[in-house]
Design a protein around this motif. Sequence first.
Motif, PDB file in Angstrom:
ATOM      1  N   UNK A  17       0.742  -1.305   0.011  1.00  0.00           N
ATOM      2  CA  UNK A  17       0.005  -0.136   0.023  1.00  0.00           C
ATOM      3  C   UNK A  17       0.957   1.327   0.077  1.00  0.00           C
ATOM      4  N   UNK A  18       0.744   1.869  -0.945  1.00  0.00           N
ATOM      5  CA  UNK A  18       1.438   3.168  -1.030  1.00  0.00           C
ATOM      6  C   UNK A  18       0.585   4.431  -0.455  1.00  0.00           C
ATOM      7  N   UNK A  19       1.062   5.335   0.024  1.00  0.00           N
ATOM      8  CA  UNK A  19       0.522   6.696   0.352  1.00  0.00           C
ATOM      9  C   UNK A  19       0.868   7.839  -0.445  1.00  0.00           C
ATOM     10  N   UNK A  20      -0.215   8.639  -0.641  1.00  0.00           N
ATOM     11  CA  UNK A  20       0.102   9.698  -1.524  1.00  0.00           C
ATOM     12  C   UNK A  20       0.766  10.847  -0.377  1.00  0.00           C
ATOM     13  N   UNK A  21       2.299  11.235  -1.078  1.00  0.00           N
ATOM     14  CA  UNK A  21       2.758  12.044   0.041  1.00  0.00           C
ATOM     15  C   UNK A  21       2.454  13.693  -0.545  1.00  0.00           C
ATOM     16  N   UNK A  22       2.195  14.330   0.619  1.00  0.00           N
ATOM     17  CA  UNK A  22       1.631  15.653   0.083  1.00  0.00           C
ATOM     18  C   UNK A  22       3.252  16.482   0.059  1.00  0.00           C
ATOM     19  N   UNK A  23       3.501  17.269  -1.102  1.00  0.00           N
ATOM     20  CA  UNK A  23       4.567  17.908  -1.072  1.00  0.00           C
ATOM     21  C   UNK A  23       4.252  19.323  -0.371  1.00  0.00           C
ATOM     22  N   UNK A  24       5.373  19.515   0.531  1.00  0.00           N
ATOM     23  CA  UNK A  24       5.317  20.669   1.433  1.00  0.00           C
ATOM     24  C   UNK A  24       6.273  21.705   0.583  1.00  0.00           C
ATOM     25  N   UNK A  25       6.080  23.086   0.854  1.00  0.00           N
ATOM     26  CA  UNK A  25       6.806  23.879   0.526  1.00  0.00           C
ATOM     27  C   UNK A  25       8.156  24.371   1.453  1.00  0.00           C
ATOM     28  N   UNK A  26       9.252  24.506   0.748  1.00  0.00           N
ATOM     29  CA  UNK A  26      10.209  24.801   1.806  1.00  0.00           C
ATOM     30  C   UNK A  26      10.006  26.045   2.376  1.00  0.00           C
ATOM     31  N   UNK A  27      10.792  26.175   3.564  1.00  0.00           N
ATOM     32  CA  UNK A  27      10.537  27.479   4.288  1.00  0.00           C
ATOM     33  C   UNK A  27      11.238  28.673   3.631  1.00  0.00           C
ATOM     34  N   UNK A  28      12.170  28.419   2.841  1.00  0.00           N
ATOM     35  CA  UNK A  28      12.998  29.462   2.160  1.00  0.00           C
ATOM     36  C   UNK A  28      12.124  30.135   1.160  1.00  0.00           C
ATOM     37  N   UNK A  29      10.906  29.550   0.766  1.00  0.00           N
ATOM     38  CA  UNK A  29      10.218  30.091  -0.362  1.00  0.00           C
ATOM     39  C   UNK A  29       9.332  31.049   0.353  1.00  0.00           C
ATOM     40  N   UNK A  30       9.306  31.274   1.764  1.00  0.00           N
ATOM     41  CA  UNK A  30       8.289  32.219   2.343  1.00  0.00           C
ATOM     42  C   UNK A  30       9.361  33.498   2.893  1.00  0.00           C
TER      43      UNK A  30
END
Length: 118
Positions: A1-14
């Motif tokens: 079973x694979x999970x769909x990983x949610x891609x998070x933005x890196x802090x440096x983009x903020x």
Amino acid sequence: MSRTLKKKKHWSTKVVECAVAWGNLGDFGSVVEILGGAELGQFPYIGQMKLDVLVCHVGKLPYYGDVLLEVNGTPVSGLTNRDTLAVIRHFREPIRLKTVKPGASSALCSHRCCWPVT
């Protein structure tokens, strides 16, 4: 079973950059409070500001609690509060600040070494 990983933005983009001036009303420390520092195990961050005195030439003003990363291209993360203020005093106005909103801190550390002894 694979999970769909949610891609998070890196802090440096903020990261937010602004150029601020405060007129001839003393030094930057009398207009903007700088809190935290390496002596407290924290990054330097923005405290209270006299918003009626500050003028933002570029970008937008930081908010209370924003982590201070750079002053005119000089990194201040990891410096003591006193050293951070010395870096700020070194430059004439307007000064360029790079800040970022602090991340959410978790209430409990996941490391067993940090758990209370029972």
